[in-house]
Design a protein around this motif. Sequence first.
Motif, PDB file in Angstrom:
ATOM      1  N   ILE A   1       0.816  -0.972  -0.486  1.00  0.00           N
ATOM      2  CA  ILE A   1      -0.099  -0.021   0.192  1.00  0.00           C
ATOM      3  C   ILE A   1       0.818   0.882   0.572  1.00  0.00           C
ATOM      4  CG2 ILE A   1      -1.598   1.329   1.136  1.00  0.00           C
ATOM      5  CD1 ILE A   1      -2.491  -1.487   2.486  1.00  0.00           C
ATOM      6  N   SER A   2       1.488   1.059   1.045  1.00  0.00           N
ATOM      7  CA  SER A   2       2.961   2.249   0.619  1.00  0.00           C
ATOM      8  C   SER A   2       3.142   3.143  -0.070  1.00  0.00           C
ATOM      9  CB  SER A   2       3.694   2.542   1.802  1.00  0.00           C
ATOM     10  OG  SER A   2       3.202   2.071   3.021  1.00  0.00           O
TER      11      SER A   2
ATOM     12  N   VAL B   1       4.524   5.705  -5.348  1.00  0.00           N
ATOM     13  CA  VAL B   1       4.613   5.586  -7.449  1.00  0.00           C
ATOM     14  C   VAL B   1       3.216   6.630  -7.945  1.00  0.00           C
ATOM     15  CG1 VAL B   1       3.621   4.068  -9.230  1.00  0.00           C
ATOM     16  CG2 VAL B   1       4.914   3.666  -6.927  1.00  0.00           C
ATOM     17  N   VAL B   2       2.288   6.694  -7.352  1.00  0.00           N
ATOM     18  CA  VAL B   2       1.486   7.524  -7.072  1.00  0.00           C
ATOM     19  C   VAL B   2       1.950   9.125  -7.130  1.00  0.00           C
ATOM     20  CG1 VAL B   2      -0.526   8.781  -7.152  1.00  0.00           C
ATOM     21  CG2 VAL B   2      -0.558   6.579  -7.350  1.00  0.00           C
ATOM     22  N   VAL B   3       2.698   9.733  -5.920  1.00  0.00           N
ATOM     23  CA  VAL B   3       3.288  10.516  -5.604  1.00  0.00           C
ATOM     24  C   VAL B   3       4.275  11.052  -6.694  1.00  0.00           C
ATOM     25  CG1 VAL B   3       4.452  11.899  -4.114  1.00  0.00           C
ATOM     26  CG2 VAL B   3       2.189  10.939  -3.308  1.00  0.00           C
TER      27      VAL B   3
ATOM     28  N   TYR C   1       7.593  12.057 -15.003  1.00  0.00           N
ATOM     29  CA  TYR C   1       7.216  13.119 -16.415  1.00  0.00           C
ATOM     30  C   TYR C   1       8.367  14.166 -16.533  1.00  0.00           C
ATOM     31  CZ  TYR C   1       4.477  14.701 -19.659  1.00  0.00           C
ATOM     32  OH  TYR C   1       4.004  15.479 -21.335  1.00  0.00           O
ATOM     33  N   VAL C   2       8.270  15.018 -15.871  1.00  0.00           N
ATOM     34  CA  VAL C   2       8.993  16.029 -15.495  1.00  0.00           C
ATOM     35  C   VAL C   2      10.493  15.672 -15.833  1.00  0.00           C
ATOM     36  CG1 VAL C   2       9.733  17.956 -14.096  1.00  0.00           C
ATOM     37  CG2 VAL C   2       7.339  17.101 -14.633  1.00  0.00           C
ATOM     38  N   VAL C   3      11.267  14.434 -15.164  1.00  0.00           N
ATOM     39  CA  VAL C   3      13.036  14.459 -15.294  1.00  0.00           C
ATOM     40  C   VAL C   3      12.672  14.109 -16.821  1.00  0.00           C
ATOM     41  CG1 VAL C   3      14.601  12.990 -14.752  1.00  0.00           C
ATOM     42  CG2 VAL C   3      12.915  13.943 -12.938  1.00  0.00           C
ATOM     43  N   ASP C   4      12.746  13.410 -17.044  1.00  0.00           N
ATOM     44  CA  ASP C   4      11.827  12.212 -18.483  1.00  0.00           C
ATOM     45  C   ASP C   4      13.434  11.922 -18.538  1.00  0.00           C
ATOM     46  OD1 ASP C   4      11.086  11.805 -21.310  1.00  0.00           O
ATOM     47  OD2 ASP C   4      11.562  14.187 -21.952  1.00  0.00           O
ATOM     48  N   PRO C   5      13.199  10.368 -17.890  1.00  0.00           N
ATOM     49  CA  PRO C   5      14.277   9.658 -18.476  1.00  0.00           C
ATOM     50  C   PRO C   5      14.062   9.026 -20.026  1.00  0.00           C
ATOM     51  CG  PRO C   5      12.697   8.028 -16.735  1.00  0.00           C
ATOM     52  CD  PRO C   5      11.940   9.994 -16.910  1.00  0.00           C
ATOM     53  N   LEU C   6      13.221   9.120 -20.545  1.00  0.00           N
ATOM     54  CA  LEU C   6      13.275   7.796 -22.128  1.00  0.00           C
ATOM     55  C   LEU C   6      13.578   8.670 -23.094  1.00  0.00           C
ATOM     56  CD1 LEU C   6       9.264   7.411 -21.473  1.00  0.00           C
ATOM     57  CD2 LEU C   6      11.111   6.337 -20.623  1.00  0.00           C
TER      58      LEU C   6
END
Length: 380
Positions: free
Chosen positions: A181-182, A187-189, A195-200
């Motif tokens: 649960i934790s 992961v949600v947070v 998305y901002v870091v954008d490692p892809l």
Amino acid sequence: MIDRRILAHFDYILLLFVIPLVGISLFLIHELDPVLFAKQVKYISLACGLVIFLFFVPFRKLNTLIMALYAICLVLLVLVHFIGTQKLGAQRWVDIPFTNFSIQPSEIMKTSLMLLLASYIANNPPPKDGYGFKEFVVISIGILIPFLIILKEPDLGTAMVVLLTGFGTLFLIGVNKKIWISLALIVVVLAPVMYVVDPLKDYQKKRIMDFVSDKSPYQVNQALIAIGASGLVGKSKENATQSQSRFLPYANTDFIFAYFVERFGFLGALGLLAWFFFMIVHILSLGFAYGKDYFLRVVASYIAILLFLYVGINICMVIGLAPVVGIPLPLVSYGGTSFVTFMTLFTILENILAFRFVFEYNSNSNKRGPLAQLVRALGS
């Protein structure tokens, strides 16, 4: 002479699942390219030799060597970044000196990680309510290190398979539900941050954007045409124009499912899916059948999850329900790396099952007094 107990514990059902898939693979590859058929036969011969050797390796007793193998795989994964060979835009292979062969360390890591998890969990079984935070972190580190290195190659598909297989095995073995649960909340947070870091890489983002949008890649469109035109029972080789006329790219590797459906139709597709489904259920059931044998439980769970991910991702990719990644159809797609990897995993499972009488003897002996152990040893 082979001990009768080995033959009694050997899982013949798994063998019956594997052989038809290999036969289908050879049949399809021969129709598409006789030259690749000859190479695939060599890969199968190599795998058979490896199977005979690995079947007699006492994996339960090799805790130190398993750790050493895992460390060597990590070193090879790191070396990929410095001396790796680049193919299809990704640097994932290491050439073997003085030969024409190369190895893909990420494939070896899948087997190494399974053995590491099996060895550690067998020696440190979970309590009744599952692993606590400390043990979970220790095991997670062993999963996350190869995941991050493989992700950096870049090989997003293999990295995610390693991550999901490792934590999926932990889920089946037993971890305290509060930890899951934790972890889900974390992961949600962190999702917006990632998305901002954008490692892809650019090509990875393009695959995802093509999947999200209505624009499908060329190979997926051709695969859908082949599948859609196959009908109920498929077409003859001469009429399977999408594959025979080379409209369908990678028909013998990642998109071989599309050619299979083109040849055998909707009923053939259902049959193949059912075959994989029952194969996965059978392997998974082996782990639950011997609840106290954690080495076997980890190996069976790991292989079942890995097989499920490979089959699911490959077929969803072919029919446009997942982004295009380099995940072959197990035991069916052309190629030596994936075939040898899965045959190695199946052999280890058969080894653990066939020599299980040694584990049972030792387990029962540990529960007896010294005198009872002596009497039993003299009696045998």
